[in-house]
Design an enzyme around this catalytic site. Structure first.
Site, PDB file in Angstrom:
ATOM      1  CG  ASP A  18       6.928   9.863   6.483  1.00  0.00           C
ATOM      2  OD1 ASP A  18       6.113  10.807   6.158  1.00  0.00           O
ATOM      3  OD2 ASP A  18       7.547   9.392   5.460  1.00  0.00           O
ATOM      4  CB  ILE A  19       6.702   3.823   6.630  1.00  0.00           C
ATOM      5  CG1 ILE A  19       6.603   2.890   5.362  1.00  0.00           C
ATOM      6  CG2 ILE A  19       6.375   3.179   7.636  1.00  0.00           C
ATOM      7  CD1 ILE A  19       7.117   3.173   4.153  1.00  0.00           C
ATOM      8  NE  ARG A  23       4.356   4.200  -1.160  1.00  0.00           N
ATOM      9  CZ  ARG A  23       5.470   3.541  -1.809  1.00  0.00           C
ATOM     10  NH1 ARG A  23       6.726   4.152  -1.686  1.00  0.00           N
ATOM     11  NH2 ARG A  23       5.320   2.756  -2.855  1.00  0.00           N
ATOM     12  CG  LEU A  78       5.190   1.258  17.692  1.00  0.00           C
ATOM     13  CD1 LEU A  78       5.116   0.472  18.720  1.00  0.00           C
ATOM     14  CD2 LEU A  78       4.818   2.864  17.805  1.00  0.00           C
ATOM     15  CE  LYS A 101      12.336  -1.104   6.801  1.00  0.00           C
ATOM     16  NZ  LYS A 101      12.891  -0.028   7.155  1.00  0.00           N
TER      17      LYS A 101
END
Length: 330
Positions: A18-19, A23, A78, A101
């Site tokens: 999703d990130i 973004r 991941l 991260k």
């Protein structure tokens, strides 16, 4: 330098998180120095959905990405427990790596992959994206200019409401719980303001019996001079991401510290005994800034040794906190 002869960094995306959708990929797409060459997912349909929006070749399976000809770099969003394997395999394939991260799930693994990247002359950058927003430099300047006197303490919180059943954070062997996923943000912010020589005083973790993952917790760190850092994280709260610095004569407070959208103009609140003011800071695009840093490092124009040293100390602190934590099953 780039591995291929083109003047754009050809990057492959390993995973359709999703990130990445919300973004990172929009920022990569907007960067003229970058070409999204391929996007790999466990599902061919998911890969196609991503490439329909962002371009590149859709691939089924992460191995396929590393076989793409002329690929310079890999972005890895991941789950954290998968990072060590795929960072290593990407470096073995001669690719520069930008990874979400935590860089890996453990200090030994982090030391190993950083050393391997350095040995091979490849860029390896952990995406703690908030560090690249100019608001934090503005806060540090206010602190250095004496806005609140001598620093006496730091506090920070990153909490979110419960996620839907089946969310990856509830999967012990993949997502690893709240602390591994976003509990590190307050820890990294403490390191940013107080330095890397932080000691773990104590911690309390709430662990969910059903899923066997940490859901929330509090951490107390301290500098050698006795300046404390009080940190809170969790996914059973209302949404907060904030920090505050307390000084001899006042406080500095920043809300939306870790996840501001690029259009957001941060507000730094300065409180003293007889005075309070709000300073509106410039909007900034932390994801675009991370990508610019990464591409500059690949070109040999930016030294990311300080960022890597921060990642190494971060991994050590996370491990020390885990060992020190009182774990309560709920």
């Amino acid at each position: 330098m780039f591995n291929c002869t083109g003047d754009r960094l050809r990057i492959g995306i390993m995973g359709c998180a999703d990130i990445a959708w919300r973004r990172t990929l929009p920022a990569l797409e907007d960067d003229p120095a970058v070409e999204i060459a391929a996007i790999a997912s466990r599902s061919a349909a998911t890969a196609r959905r991503f490439t329909d929006r962002f371009g590149g070749v859709p691939l089924e399976g992460y191995d396929a990405l590393l076989d793409v000809d002329g690929l310079d770099a890999v972005y890895i969003p991941l789950p954290g427990l998968m990072h060590a394997e795929w960072v290593t395999r990407s470096l073995e394939a001669g690719k520069h790596v930008l990874v979400e991260k935590p860089l890996t799930a453990g200090a030994a693994e982090t030391r190993r992959v950083v050393a391997y990247a350095r040995e091979r002359g490849l860029v390896l950058l952990e995406n703690y994206m908030f560090l690249y927003h100019s608001q934090h430099a503005a806060v540090r300047k206010a602190l250095d200019d004496g806005a609140i006197g001598e620093l006496r303490g730091f506090s920070s919180a990153f909490t979110i409401p419960p996620k839907p059943a089946g969310d990856i954070r509830y999967q012990r062997d993949v997502g690893g719980g709240a602390f591994l996923d976003f509990g590190g943000y307050p820890v990294r912010a403490a390191q940013y303001f107080l330095g890397g020589d932080l000691r773990v005083v104590g911690a309390v973790f709430r662990r969910d019996r059903e899923h066997d993952v940490v859901m929330s917790g509090s951490v107390l760190l301290a500098t050698p001079e006795g300046i404390p850092a009080r940190l809170t994280f969790g996914m059973e709260h209302s949404y907060r991401n904030t920090y505050a610095l307390s000084g001899a004569t006042g406080r500095l407070l920043l809300d939306r510290a870790f996840t501001p959208p690029e259009s957001h103009r941060p507000v730094l609140r300065v409180e003293r005994q007889d005075h309070a003011e709000e300073i509106t800071l410039a909007a900034d695009h932390q994801f675009a800034n991370v990508i610019a840093t990464f591409t500059a490092a690949v070109r040999g124009e930016r030294d990311i040794t300080p960022q890597q040293e921060g990642s190494l100390r971060q991994a050590e602190l996370i491990e020390e906190i885990r060992r020190a934590a009182l774990v309560v099953d709920v």
